[in-house]
Write a protein that holds these residues in place. Sequence first.
Motif, PDB file in Angstrom:
ATOM      1  N   GLY A  42       0.782  -1.210   0.038  1.00  0.00           N
ATOM      2  CA  GLY A  42       0.097   0.109   0.037  1.00  0.00           C
ATOM      3  C   GLY A  42       0.879   1.109   0.113  1.00  0.00           C
ATOM      4  O   GLY A  42       2.025   1.285   0.329  1.00  0.00           O
ATOM      5  N   VAL A  43       0.353   2.350  -0.670  1.00  0.00           N
ATOM      6  CA  VAL A  43       1.105   3.578  -0.688  1.00  0.00           C
ATOM      7  C   VAL A  43       0.167   4.693  -0.103  1.00  0.00           C
ATOM      8  O   VAL A  43      -0.995   4.574  -0.524  1.00  0.00           O
ATOM      9  N   GLY A  44       0.590   5.543   0.860  1.00  0.00           N
ATOM     10  CA  GLY A  44      -0.044   6.530   0.941  1.00  0.00           C
ATOM     11  C   GLY A  44       0.773   7.772   1.070  1.00  0.00           C
ATOM     12  O   GLY A  44       2.042   7.829   1.344  1.00  0.00           O
ATOM     13  N   GLN A 149      -1.996   2.174   5.144  1.00  0.00           N
ATOM     14  CA  GLN A 149      -2.646   0.946   5.669  1.00  0.00           C
ATOM     15  C   GLN A 149      -3.781   0.959   5.158  1.00  0.00           C
ATOM     16  O   GLN A 149      -4.444  -0.245   4.870  1.00  0.00           O
ATOM     17  N   HIS A 150      -4.486   1.808   4.730  1.00  0.00           N
ATOM     18  CA  HIS A 150      -5.931   1.921   4.026  1.00  0.00           C
ATOM     19  C   HIS A 150      -5.870   1.248   2.722  1.00  0.00           C
ATOM     20  O   HIS A 150      -6.973   0.819   2.201  1.00  0.00           O
ATOM     21  N   ALA A 151      -4.938   1.253   2.128  1.00  0.00           N
ATOM     22  CA  ALA A 151      -4.701   0.578   0.732  1.00  0.00           C
ATOM     23  C   ALA A 151      -5.088  -0.997   0.955  1.00  0.00           C
ATOM     24  O   ALA A 151      -5.408  -1.340  -0.308  1.00  0.00           O
ATOM     25  N   ARG A 152      -4.894  -1.447   2.109  1.00  0.00           N
ATOM     26  CA  ARG A 152      -5.354  -2.800   2.176  1.00  0.00           C
ATOM     27  C   ARG A 152      -6.883  -3.203   1.730  1.00  0.00           C
ATOM     28  O   ARG A 152      -7.317  -4.007   1.310  1.00  0.00           O
ATOM     29  N   TYR A 153      -7.779  -2.080   2.106  1.00  0.00           N
ATOM     30  CA  TYR A 153      -9.246  -2.288   1.928  1.00  0.00           C
ATOM     31  C   TYR A 153      -9.702  -1.447   0.519  1.00  0.00           C
ATOM     32  O   TYR A 153     -10.681  -1.699  -0.082  1.00  0.00           O
ATOM     33  N   SER A 154      -8.512  -0.861  -0.230  1.00  0.00           N
ATOM     34  CA  SER A 154      -9.197  -0.048  -1.420  1.00  0.00           C
ATOM     35  C   SER A 154      -8.927  -1.200  -2.611  1.00  0.00           C
ATOM     36  O   SER A 154      -9.178  -0.468  -3.904  1.00  0.00           O
ATOM     37  N   LEU A 155      -8.479  -2.454  -2.640  1.00  0.00           N
ATOM     38  CA  LEU A 155      -8.436  -3.179  -3.512  1.00  0.00           C
ATOM     39  C   LEU A 155      -7.419  -2.781  -4.925  1.00  0.00           C
ATOM     40  O   LEU A 155      -6.290  -2.291  -4.510  1.00  0.00           O
TER      41      LEU A 155
END
Length: 180
Positions: A42-44, A149-155
């Motif tokens: 994931g990238v933020g 970390q949110h990229a885990r859920y953004s497929l």
Amino acid sequence: MQNHRLGLGLRYHGSATWQPPPSSVYKLNFDAAIFAELDRTGVGAIIRNEHGQVMAAMTASGPKVSSSEEAELLACRRSMEFAVDAGFTKLIIEGDNVTVMKAISSSRINCSILGYVVDDIRHLIHCLEWARTSFTRRGGNKVAHALAQHARYSLDNDVYWMEDSPPPAVEALIQDVMFL
């Protein structure tokens, strides 16, 4: 185009909290997260002004990697592409991996297997009117970390916010602004 640069070397700040950039400069914080069980990363990234206001932010999925340095370098490159595409020209580029920040701020040729990524990042930095690199502790990079970390859920969908606080990182944003 003439580039104006302050401080070619890497800047360190010992604070465990996010520090705002000077007036008329924006700060790009980036981070990577490795999701080994999903075979991806994931990238933020978040760009803020001197008041801590969000100018732009993103969360995105990245490829499977073999090391945290690879993940961070790819996140830095993706974040720089985002910042340049969004039209930012004066940036402090800040991350929490000292090895990566040293690599991109150095003028030495990088002969590692990831040298081509370092070269890409340096090329993007040289496209800016003004740039400085900075290393921060994890506490100064909480918002970018939350977005990674949110990229885990953004497929497979990259998500972008312009001049709006990204919901996955609102708590971290509030904590940062409380210390200003």
